[in-house]
Write a protein that holds these residues in place. Structure first.
Motif: not given
Length: 74
Positions: A3-4, A24-26, A35-37
């Motif tokens: 979940d964001t 931190l994007p994972t 990784s972006v989200l």
């Protein structure tokens, strides 16, 4: 949680817990680095303070692991 931080589920936790993992994007773990989200989190209560955070190495998942060192808050 997959979940964001901006989702309704994560917003509902405000006041009770906070994300020690920051933003931190994972996900996705594209090619082991892209990784972006931020969808993987370490949640703690106000009794804890973050010392360090980082994303872990590519372990073969579509997510990057989140690493954090915590200490008791003064």
């Amino acid at each position: 949680f997959n979940d964001t931080p901006w989702s309704a589920g994560m917003r509902a936790l405000r006041g009770e817990m906070w994300r020690a993992s920051g933003l931190l994007p994972t996900w996705p773990n594209a090619y082991g680095f892209a990784s972006v989200l931020p969808v993987d989190h370490i949640l703690v209560t106000r009794h804890w303070q973050r010392s360090t955070t980082a994303t872990g190495p590519d372990v073969g998942s579509d997510h990057r692991p989140v690493l954090a060192s915590m200490v008791l808050a003064p």
